[in-house]
Motif scaffolding. Structure first.
Motif, PDB file in Angstrom:
ATOM      1  N   ARG A 128       0.834  -1.205   0.000  1.00 42.32           N
ATOM      2  CA  ARG A 128       0.000   0.000   0.000  1.00 42.32           C
ATOM      3  C   ARG A 128       0.872   1.260   0.000  1.00 42.32           C
ATOM      4  NH1 ARG A 128      -2.646  -4.224  -0.150  1.00 42.32           N
ATOM      5  NH2 ARG A 128      -4.761  -4.470   0.607  1.00 42.32           N
TER       6      ARG A 128
ATOM      7  N   ALA B 243      -6.630  -3.630  -4.420  1.00 40.73           N
ATOM      8  CA  ALA B 243      -8.071  -3.794  -4.269  1.00 40.73           C
ATOM      9  C   ALA B 243      -8.464  -5.100  -3.585  1.00 40.73           C
ATOM     10  CB  ALA B 243      -8.742  -3.724  -5.639  1.00 40.73           C
ATOM     11  N   VAL B 244      -7.520  -6.000  -3.365  1.00 41.91           N
ATOM     12  CA  VAL B 244      -7.835  -7.266  -2.685  1.00 41.91           C
ATOM     13  C   VAL B 244      -8.294  -6.973  -1.264  1.00 41.91           C
ATOM     14  CG1 VAL B 244      -6.885  -9.456  -1.877  1.00 41.91           C
ATOM     15  CG2 VAL B 244      -6.210  -8.539  -4.101  1.00 41.91           C
ATOM     16  N   ASP B 245      -9.356  -7.634  -0.860  1.00 42.49           N
ATOM     17  CA  ASP B 245      -9.937  -7.420   0.475  1.00 42.49           C
ATOM     18  C   ASP B 245      -8.890  -7.686   1.554  1.00 42.49           C
ATOM     19  OD1 ASP B 245     -11.445  -7.274   2.767  1.00 42.49           O
ATOM     20  OD2 ASP B 245     -13.059  -8.560   2.027  1.00 42.49           O
ATOM     21  N   PRO B 246      -8.614  -6.699   2.427  1.00 44.33           N
ATOM     22  CA  PRO B 246      -7.613  -6.901   3.487  1.00 44.33           C
ATOM     23  C   PRO B 246      -7.931  -8.063   4.409  1.00 44.33           C
ATOM     24  CG  PRO B 246      -8.151  -4.566   3.268  1.00 44.33           C
ATOM     25  CD  PRO B 246      -9.128  -5.316   2.413  1.00 44.33           C
ATOM     26  N   THR B 247      -9.222  -8.350   4.619  1.00 50.23           N
ATOM     27  CA  THR B 247      -9.564  -9.475   5.490  1.00 50.23           C
ATOM     28  C   THR B 247      -9.121 -10.800   4.874  1.00 50.23           C
ATOM     29  OG1 THR B 247     -11.775  -9.619   4.513  1.00 50.23           O
ATOM     30  CG2 THR B 247     -11.523  -8.242   6.461  1.00 50.23           C
ATOM     31  N   THR B 248      -9.168 -10.888   3.542  1.00 50.18           N
ATOM     32  CA  THR B 248      -8.692 -12.092   2.861  1.00 50.18           C
ATOM     33  C   THR B 248      -7.191 -12.258   3.050  1.00 50.18           C
ATOM     34  OG1 THR B 248     -10.425 -11.848   1.188  1.00 50.18           O
ATOM     35  CG2 THR B 248      -8.573 -13.282   0.644  1.00 50.18           C
TER      36      THR B 248
ATOM     37  N   GLU C 162      -3.136 -12.708  -3.512  1.00 47.15           N
ATOM     38  CA  GLU C 162      -3.321 -11.399  -4.141  1.00 47.15           C
ATOM     39  C   GLU C 162      -3.275 -11.454  -5.669  1.00 47.15           C
ATOM     40  OE1 GLU C 162      -1.758  -8.348  -0.661  1.00 47.15           O
ATOM     41  OE2 GLU C 162      -0.295  -9.149  -2.121  1.00 47.15           O
TER      42      GLU C 162
ATOM     43  N   ARG D 231     -20.066 -12.364  -8.637  1.00 47.21           N
ATOM     44  CA  ARG D 231     -20.418 -11.128  -7.933  1.00 47.21           C
ATOM     45  C   ARG D 231     -20.726 -10.016  -8.933  1.00 47.21           C
ATOM     46  NH1 ARG D 231     -16.216 -12.552  -4.334  1.00 47.21           N
ATOM     47  NH2 ARG D 231     -14.790 -11.073  -5.331  1.00 47.21           N
TER      48      ARG D 231
END
Length: 230
Positions: A56, A113-118, A137, A220
């Protein structure tokens, strides 16, 4: 109408497709130049984009590379030609510079853009940072990553045409040589071939982009489109 018929005759004349300066040879040259340019740009931009997306840290690098889009292509070509000499090197360097921003932006945006929780779940499972990037990722980032390469490919195919004012091959020769001899059928025919080639390459890369999109992401997207339609 006369120009259109002359162009059609030029495109369908078998003699125009043969020889070292024929259409087939020029298409092969153009594809070779474009492929090498995109590969070099990807080799430079993808590792940087993936790294800054993972950590990031794209706040400074991405706007800087985006500013490269504002560089005047012909001016950059002329400056590099004066610096390194007339030949293939000057336009290759210029086109690589022009291809860097979309590839870098696609890689960075996809990974970021990958979900941080993942990502956190993968780390909690014992994944190393390299495994997080490679197994989590990157697969999720592939659609945007390939999208950046797609944008760069179209830009490179179009801009290599302008590079023909230097003594290089490719489809741009039809425009430059046709202008010099006022052969407008050749100029228009060369333009048509560039457009068709760009559309074909765009279609091929778009197909690849759809194929590399994970099934869950596609589902989705479809559900989101259905919700908007309702």
């Amino acid at each position: 109408m006369n120009s259109l018929s002359s162009t059609l005759h030029w495109l369908t004349d078998p003699a125009q497709w043969r020889g070292a300066t024929g259409i087939a040879t020029r298409i092969a040259q153009h594809l070779e130049y474009s492929a090498v340019t995109v590969v070099i740009a990807a080799a430079i931009a993808l590792p940087i984009g993936i790294a800054i997306g993972h950590y990031r840290r794209g706040g400074v690098i991405v706007p800087f590379t985006g500013a490269l889009r504002a560089l005047p292509t012909l001016g950059l070509l002329a400056v590099l030609a004066l610096a390194v000499g007339i030949g293939i090197l000057a336009p290759m360097i210029a086109l690589v510079i022009m291809a860097l921003p979309p590839v870098l932006a696609g890689a960075y945006s996809g990974v970021e853009a990958v979900d941080p929780t993942t990502v956190d779940a993968a780390r909690a499972s014992g994944f190393t940072e390299w495994q997080v990037v490679w197994r989590v990722e990157l697969p999720l980032a592939l659609p945007l990553l390939v999208g950046g390469i797609r944008a760069a490919s179209l830009q490179v195919i179009a801009t290599w045409t302008a590079a023909a004012f230097l003594p290089v091959g490719g489809l741009g020769r039809f425009l430059i040589d046709g202008l010099a001899t006022r052969d407008y059928a050749q100029m228009l025919g060369g333009s048509v071939i560039v457009i068709v080639l760009a559309l074909v390459i765009d279609g091929v890369v778009a197909f690849i982009q759809r194929r590399v999109t994970p099934t869950g992401v596609r589902l989705r997207q479809r559900s989101g489109s259905a919700s908007l339609a309702v």
